[in-house]
Design a protein around this motif. Structure first.
Motif, PDB file in Angstrom:
ATOM      1  N   LEU A 123      37.917  34.476  45.956  1.00  0.00           N
ATOM      2  CA  LEU A 123      37.860  35.758  46.670  1.00  0.00           C
ATOM      3  C   LEU A 123      39.213  36.113  47.286  1.00  0.00           C
ATOM      4  CD1 LEU A 123      34.365  35.560  48.348  1.00  0.00           C
ATOM      5  CD2 LEU A 123      35.066  37.027  46.451  1.00  0.00           C
ATOM      6  N   ARG A 124      39.885  35.131  47.833  1.00  0.00           N
ATOM      7  CA  ARG A 124      41.198  35.382  48.431  1.00  0.00           C
ATOM      8  C   ARG A 124      42.171  35.924  47.386  1.00  0.00           C
ATOM      9  NH1 ARG A 124      40.975  31.096  51.300  1.00  0.00           N
ATOM     10  NH2 ARG A 124      41.892  29.714  49.769  1.00  0.00           N
ATOM     11  N   ALA A 141      40.214  39.316  45.313  1.00  0.00           N
ATOM     12  CA  ALA A 141      39.866  40.457  46.170  1.00  0.00           C
ATOM     13  C   ALA A 141      41.089  41.207  46.686  1.00  0.00           C
ATOM     14  CB  ALA A 141      39.007  39.999  47.338  1.00  0.00           C
ATOM     15  N   GLN A 142      42.263  40.613  46.583  1.00  0.00           N
ATOM     16  CA  GLN A 142      43.469  41.324  47.001  1.00  0.00           C
ATOM     17  C   GLN A 142      43.681  42.579  46.162  1.00  0.00           C
ATOM     18  OE1 GLN A 142      46.768  38.639  46.865  1.00  0.00           O
ATOM     19  NE2 GLN A 142      46.060  37.446  48.606  1.00  0.00           N
ATOM     20  N   PRO A 197      38.542  44.103  45.341  1.00  0.00           N
ATOM     21  CA  PRO A 197      37.490  43.380  46.073  1.00  0.00           C
ATOM     22  C   PRO A 197      36.086  43.609  45.512  1.00  0.00           C
ATOM     23  CG  PRO A 197      38.445  45.123  47.422  1.00  0.00           C
ATOM     24  CD  PRO A 197      39.279  45.020  46.198  1.00  0.00           C
ATOM     25  N   ALA A 249      35.659  41.414  42.517  1.00  0.00           N
ATOM     26  CA  ALA A 249      35.541  40.017  42.936  1.00  0.00           C
ATOM     27  C   ALA A 249      34.118  39.701  43.405  1.00  0.00           C
ATOM     28  CB  ALA A 249      36.539  39.722  44.053  1.00  0.00           C
TER      29      ALA A 249
END
Length: 129
Positions: free
Chosen positions: A41-42, A45-46, A49, A52
């Motif tokens: 996710l980190r 999602a950048q 999102p 993700a």
């Protein structure tokens, strides 16, 4: 829908008889631990999102096909290993289809499954097992 999937799966505690106050209707099991989901996710999602979270919801839905929700499995946990996709952005996740491959969640045993890239031609063989 993705929101319902994520909220219901994340509300399962993995402890028999335990529920969250805001989700008392979420009972049963097994509960899933998506190993490397924070890293995924980190990274993913950048850029996108929503994509993700959709991938994460798809992972939970695939796991639920392999381990159906049941009251007798409350208190049981299953680890879903997603290391293969943790550093991919949304575009590279979908580009595997151009190479005749796809992402599958393969059950390894009673308590584990792994996301892996698989040739589409191998799917027939996998489904026969």
């Amino acid at each position: 829908n993705d929101r319902v999937t994520l909220s219901s799966e994340l509300a399962l505690t993995g402890v028999r008889g335990q529920t969250y106050k805001l989700a008392p209707q979420c009972v049963g099991g097994p509960a899933f631990l998506v190993y490397y989901s924070p890293a995924f996710l980190r990274h993913c999602a950048q850029k996108e999102p929503v994509v993700a979270l959709r991938v994460l919801a798809d992972t939970y839905r695939s796991a639920r096909e392999l381990w159906p929700l049941s009251e007798e499995d409350a208190g049981r946990n299953v680890t879903l290993h997603i290391a293969a996709i943790k550093n991919h952005d949304p575009g590279s996740l979908s580009s595997v289809y151009e190479d005749g491959a796809c992402w599958v969640l393969r059950r390894l045993g009673e308590h584990d499954a792994i996301v892996e890239r698989t040739a589409m031609l191998a799917l027939t063989e996998m489904l026969a097992d």
